[in-house]
Motif scaffolding. Structure first.
Motif, PDB file in Angstrom:
ATOM      1  N   LEU A 148       0.820  -1.205   0.000  1.00 21.08           N
ATOM      2  CA  LEU A 148       0.000   0.000   0.000  1.00 21.08           C
ATOM      3  C   LEU A 148       0.863   1.268   0.000  1.00 21.08           C
ATOM      4  O   LEU A 148       0.626   2.205  -0.779  1.00 21.08           O
ATOM      5  N   ASN A 196      -6.488  -6.996   1.829  1.00 19.72           N
ATOM      6  CA  ASN A 196      -7.837  -7.389   1.411  1.00 19.72           C
ATOM      7  C   ASN A 196      -7.780  -8.879   1.083  1.00 19.72           C
ATOM      8  O   ASN A 196      -7.024  -9.296   0.199  1.00 19.72           O
ATOM      9  N   THR A 235     -10.116   0.097   9.766  1.00 17.69           N
ATOM     10  CA  THR A 235      -9.684   0.408   8.398  1.00 17.69           C
ATOM     11  C   THR A 235      -9.904   1.912   8.242  1.00 17.69           C
ATOM     12  O   THR A 235     -10.453   2.566   9.141  1.00 17.69           O
ATOM     13  N   TYR A 286      -5.723  -1.513   6.022  1.00 16.12           N
ATOM     14  CA  TYR A 286      -6.139  -0.902   4.749  1.00 16.12           C
ATOM     15  C   TYR A 286      -6.643   0.514   5.055  1.00 16.12           C
ATOM     16  O   TYR A 286      -7.839   0.755   5.140  1.00 16.12           O
TER      17      TYR A 286
END
Lengths: 249, 411
Positions: free
Chosen positions: B91, B260, B283, B342
């Motif tokens: 990410l 995910n 999240t 996330y």
């Protein structure tokens, strides 16, 4: 062979509604009249649109003909149908032609038919459903229109006097009561009072336009059973619509 | 207090809470520092290509061309390469790459896509390879990253005084042909898929107004274009799936990327899909939630869905494409578990790519669907288990079991 029906708009709304959740179906034409049948891929809803021979202005048919077709393509064609249009249907073994006619000007659209093998077999449902409610004209349409945004599940309950439609959402709850005395309900024949049946709301939302056009709606329902909704129209046509129940196991 | 469920449904885009700007995205925006080295108003580099059409002030919309300053040729590719990123970059790597690109903004009326073609900006944006580009900005951009859960992040931005494409664009052959064809946008997408053009080039072509009836061509905000291409792709592959034989076993395909985790459960039957999203607390969108937030949607088998959800569209695209390539149709349940790390969405591409790769993978086989669901429940946390239970216990029966005089089946 050719059949002619006076109300093209009814066809338009039926096909537009069915096309929202079903791809393919078939028209069966024989000496008794016309039946359109389709079932959604998840086998949750089944629709039968029937017009008896007497409902047609012209009915030139010999033998029995099964015409499997694309509902999406048919709905696209029927989208052009206007209020005063008369609809004629002609067919061969390979194609079907829809002819709209208004003030003497015909508009003709032909699409190919599917092979019969492309259409999945649609089961016959002969259910005895113990609770039957006859609802005035657009009463069911108004109820679904009010409830559909509240929840994905439609709960139906009732007794000999009233029919209660409930939507229980995460945030809000909405309830509509149709009553034989206070209004909304023409008739109630109930063998199992106190029942509570659950259905997916979306399958009722799809049929809103045909519900709105109906002269009368008959809802037959019971816990754990499919509901049978019959919509009756003045031209002798009717829709019989089954929705499978949702069950909490 | 805004409920986390509302945030998950909204994803910072639909303004369901009524605030003019999403407070979560604003906070994340401030936390992510853009890293582009901007020495002056002139930026020289190769666009990977990155091109985003915004929707603010529609029909006079911003067209954003991204350029990593000082990076040219093939080296620029990695700055916008979802298929190349998948499985390799995390990410923060992706946010860093996005943040490094400078976004030069032009304002164009959607009805005039041809103004972009004249400057060759449009052609550069749909190139298969990076294209050398020079930009003169009107002012120095502020070093912040713009976040969009659908499109992804874009780097520091400033209005462009001039955008000059100096390199040669290289278009996939099929794409080069289709932009001259006077066919509907949907037919064009079908043709490009058939010709093997990758999804991301098709999205850019749709967005930059290269597809559709010639006289009606318009710029399409990228978010809308992503949805349109995903839905057209689902329709295209579904057309092929119908005649294929069904899978003959129940199988579970698990794959995780960018925190995910996806479980794709395939079982014999006609195509229809159920979608279960489990957003664990902490999240980016569930910061204040005390338990998981569950989102449910389904595709009835016609390609239409019960709710509008870009993530589900992307997942269905990945699913039907992979099934089509496997030569099998199937009914499916897709469970997406979003883990606390996330913190911010980087676009829907990773959903499309992960589901596609999951379905292509071998998978575990089971005798019954209930066994497959029970297995997923056994390896997951309690929130997922309760979501699955809800799915299993609140099921809709099939009309098949009522065939004939089915009242005997009444419970």
């Amino acid at each position: 062979m050719r059949i002619t029906f006076s109300n093209a708009r009814l066809w338009r709304y039926v096909m537009a509604s069915v096309g929202k959740f079903i791809d393919t179906g078939y028209i069966l034409i024989n000496e008794n009249g016309l039946t359109f049948k389709a079932m959604d891929p998840s086998k949750t809803a089944l629709i039968i649109f029937e017009i008896p021979k007497e409902g047609f202005m012209e009915f030139d048919v010999e033998g029995e003909h099964k015409l499997p077709l694309s509902i999406e393509d048919t709905a696209k064609i029927l989208r052009t149908a206007e209020k005063d249009d008369v609809l004629s249907i002609e067919w061969s073994s390979e194609s079907i032609t829809f002819v709209f006619e208004r003030r003497g000007v015909p508009r003709s659209f032909t699409i190919p038919l599917y092979a019969e093998s492309a259409i999945e077999e649609i089961p016959e449902l002969e259910l005895e459903i113990p609770n039957k409610y006859v609802i005035y004209a657009a009463g069911l349409y108004d109820a679904i229109n009010s409830l559909e945004d509240v929840s994905e599940v439609l709960a139906v309950s009732g007794d000999e006097q009233k029919l209660v439609l409930t939507a229980e959402g995460d945030i809000a709850t909405a309830e509509i009561t149709l009553d034989t005395e206070r209004g909304g309900l023409e008739e109630a024949q109930v063998e199992n009072p106190g029942f509570r049946a659950l259905y997916s709301m979306e399958y009722f939302s799809y049929l809103k336009s045909p519900m709105k056009m109906a002269d009368r709606s008959i809802l037959e329902v019971d816990e754990g059973l499919p509901c049978r909704l019959t919509l009756e129209y003045s031209v002798g046509a009717r829709i019989v619509y089954y929705v499978a129940p949702r069950v909490e196991e | 207090m805004i409920s986390a469920e509302l945030c998950v449904r909204c994803k910072g885009y639909k303004r369901l809470c009524g605030l003019p700007k999403c407070p979560i995205l604003e906070k994340a925006r401030a936390a992510i520092e853009a890293t582009a080295r901007i020495a002056g108003l002139k930026i020289i580099g190769s666009t990977p290509p990155t091109a985003v059409v915004g929707e603010r002030n529609y029909p006079s919309v911003p067209v954003i061309v991204g350029i990593p300053p000082g990076v040219s040729g093939g080296d620029a590719k990695i700055y916008d390469d979802p298929q190349g990123w998948w499985g390799k970059l995390g990410l923060t790597d992706i946010l860093r790459l996005r943040g490094y690109q400078v976004s030069s903004i032009m304002r164009v009326n959607v009805s005039e896509p041809f103004t972009l073609y004249e400057k060759e900006v449009g052609i550069a944006a749909i190139s298969a390879r990076p294209v050398d580009t020079e930009v003169v900005l009107e002012r120095l951009p502020r070093p912040i990253t713009r976040l969009d859960p659908f499109v992804g992040a874009t780097g520091p931005a400033a209005p462009a005084k001039e955008v000059r494409v100096v390199g040669n664009a290289s278009l996939p052959r099929k794409l080069e042909e289709i932009i001259w064809d006077d066919v509907s946008a949907e037919e064009a997408v079908f043709e490009l898929i058939r010709g093997g053009v990758d999804t991301y080039s098709i999205i850019r072509a749709m967005s930059l107004g290269f597809l559709g009836r010639v006289r009606r061509r318009k710029l399409v905000p990228t978010r809308w274009a992503i949805t349109a291409v995903d839905r057209a792709a689902v329709k295209y592959f579904l057309g092929g799936l119908r005649d294929l034989p069904s899978v003959d076993k129940v199988s579970v395909h698990v794959l995780e990327y960018l925190m995910n985790r996806f479980y794709v459960i395939l079982y014999p039957g006609k195509y229809h899909v159920e979608w279960l999203e489990v957003w664990r607390p902490k999240t980016g969108l569930t910061e204040r939630a005390s338990s998981s937030v569950i989102v449910y949607s389904r595709d009835y088998g016609t390609g239409r869905t019960s709710t509008i959800d870009g993530g589900f569209d992307a997942a269905r695209h990945g699913l039907v494409k992979a099934l089509y390539e496997r030569g099998r149709r199937a009914s499916a349940i897709i469970v997406r578990v979003i883990e606390p790390g996330y913190v911010i969405g980087v676009g829907n591409w990773h959903i499309r790519e992960t589901v596609y790769r999951a379905v292509r993978s071998e998978g575990l086989t089971f005798d019954k669907l209930s066994d497959a669901l029970a297995w997923v429940a056994s390896v997951e946390n309690m929130d997922v288990v309760s979501a699955l239970k809800k799915l299993m216990t609140m099921s809709t029966r099939s009309l098949d079991i009522f065939a004939g005089n089915g009242s005997a089946l009444k419970k």
